[in-house]
Design a protein around this motif. Structure first.
Motif, short mmCIF file in Angstrom:
data_model
loop_
_atom_site.label_atom_id
_atom_site.label_comp_id
_atom_site.label_asym_id
_atom_site.label_seq_id
_atom_site.Cartn_x
_atom_site.Cartn_y
_atom_site.Cartn_z
N LEU A 163 43.58 38.53 36.69
CA LEU A 163 42.64 39.52 36.17
C LEU A 163 42.73 40.02 35.03
N SER A 164 41.71 40.47 34.43
CA SER A 164 41.85 41.11 33.12
C SER A 164 42.31 42.51 33.28
N ASP A 165 42.99 43.00 32.02
CA ASP A 165 43.22 44.46 32.07
C ASP A 165 42.37 45.29 32.38
N GLY A 166 42.68 46.39 32.91
CA GLY A 166 41.48 47.48 33.25
C GLY A 166 40.82 47.11 34.49
N VAL A 167 41.26 46.22 35.41
CA VAL A 167 40.68 45.88 36.65
C VAL A 167 41.34 46.66 37.66
N VAL A 168 40.87 47.30 38.70
CA VAL A 168 41.28 48.02 39.72
C VAL A 168 40.65 47.66 41.10
N LEU A 169 41.31 46.87 41.80
CA LEU A 169 40.79 46.26 43.16
C LEU A 169 41.35 47.33 44.33
N ASP A 170 40.32 47.39 45.03
CA ASP A 170 40.67 47.83 46.68
C ASP A 170 40.58 46.98 47.65
N GLY A 171 41.74 46.45 48.36
CA GLY A 171 41.86 45.51 49.28
C GLY A 171 43.18 45.55 50.27
N GLU A 172 43.40 44.35 50.92
CA GLU A 172 44.31 44.55 51.69
C GLU A 172 45.28 43.28 51.69
N LEU A 173 46.59 43.54 51.83
CA LEU A 173 47.60 42.48 51.41
C LEU A 173 47.78 41.91 53.10
N VAL A 174 47.89 40.66 53.32
CA VAL A 174 47.87 40.09 54.58
C VAL A 174 48.85 38.92 54.22
N VAL A 179 38.40 37.23 48.26
CA VAL A 179 37.43 38.15 48.36
C VAL A 179 37.27 38.30 49.85
N SER A 180 37.24 39.41 50.56
CA SER A 180 36.96 39.58 52.01
C SER A 180 35.44 38.97 52.21
N PRO A 181 35.29 38.36 53.22
CA PRO A 181 33.76 37.96 53.58
C PRO A 181 32.87 39.20 54.00
N VAL A 182 31.70 39.29 53.64
CA VAL A 182 30.71 40.13 54.07
C VAL A 182 29.54 39.42 54.62
N SER A 218 48.83 36.94 50.91
CA SER A 218 47.63 36.79 50.22
C SER A 218 46.77 38.33 50.00
N TYR A 219 46.07 38.48 49.08
CA TYR A 219 45.38 39.77 48.96
C TYR A 219 43.70 39.47 49.10
N ALA A 220 43.16 40.25 49.88
CA ALA A 220 41.98 40.13 50.23
C ALA A 220 41.31 41.47 49.75
N ALA A 221 40.44 41.21 48.50
CA ALA A 221 39.80 42.38 47.95
C ALA A 221 38.49 42.63 48.65
N PHE A 222 38.17 44.02 49.08
CA PHE A 222 36.82 44.24 49.48
C PHE A 222 36.10 45.24 48.58
#
Length: 172
Positions: free
Chosen positions: A32-43, A115-118, A76-80
């Motif tokens: 990731l680049s600096d300044g990136v903020v993600l919301d997701g789940e640790l699994v 990335v979480s699937p959609v 793993s980290y699933a970003a949503f």
């Protein structure tokens, strides 16, 4: 969140989980680049299934002992969602815009970041609902409005689980 060349992992309750999930923090620094903020789940997957117990063990393990668990039971980290890129706050953007930006960011990712699937296809969602709980231990699906903006502290989505429908108010 990645900033100044370091990554920090925070729970919804604002607990720092970086030491317990140092494998994910290292991957975030690398990808990731600096300044990136993600919301997701640790699994954590054990024998191909989501393991709540393995995740809980990581959460309650002292940072000094977490290294052994990181090596033996990787996460793993699933970003949503993406909340910021390059330090620019994206929460006022509609979910569909944020999701598009997240997918652009994730194009270069590798495990353990994903990335979480959609899907917008109701048939596909039904199939996921029927297959994933048994196959992988997935508890349910989350339904979000594509036009929704991110509102911190509120869940404006619908969780559909095998036990029925969870709480939530959807709004545009």
């Amino acid at each position: 969140m990645r900033s100044a060349g370091i990554a920090r992992l925070w729970s919804r309750q604002r607990k720092d989980l970086t030491a317990q999930f140092s494998d994910i923090a290292r991957a975030a620094v690398a990808q990731l680049s600096d300044g990136v903020v993600l919301d997701g789940e640790l699994v954590i997957l054990v024998d191909g299934r989501l393991s709540f117990d393995a995740s809980q063990r990581r959460l309650v393990t002292a940072p000094s002992k977490a290294r052994r668990l990181v090596a033996s039971v990787p996460a793993s980290y699933a970003a949503f969602d993406v909340l910021a890129v390059g330090g620019v706050d994206l929460r006022t953007q509609r979910w569909s815009v944020r999701r598009s930006r997240l997918e652009q960011l994730a194009a270069g990712w590798s495990a353990p970041l994903q990335v979480s699937p959609v899907t917008a296809d109701i048939g596909e969602a039904r199939e996921w609902f029927e297959v994933l709980p048994e196959a992988m231990g997935v508890e349910g699906l989350v339904v979000k409005g594509a036009g929704l903006r991110y509102v911190g502290g509120r869940r404006e989505w619908l969780k559909v689980s095998s036990g029925g429908v969870g709480c939530v108010r959807l709004s545009e």
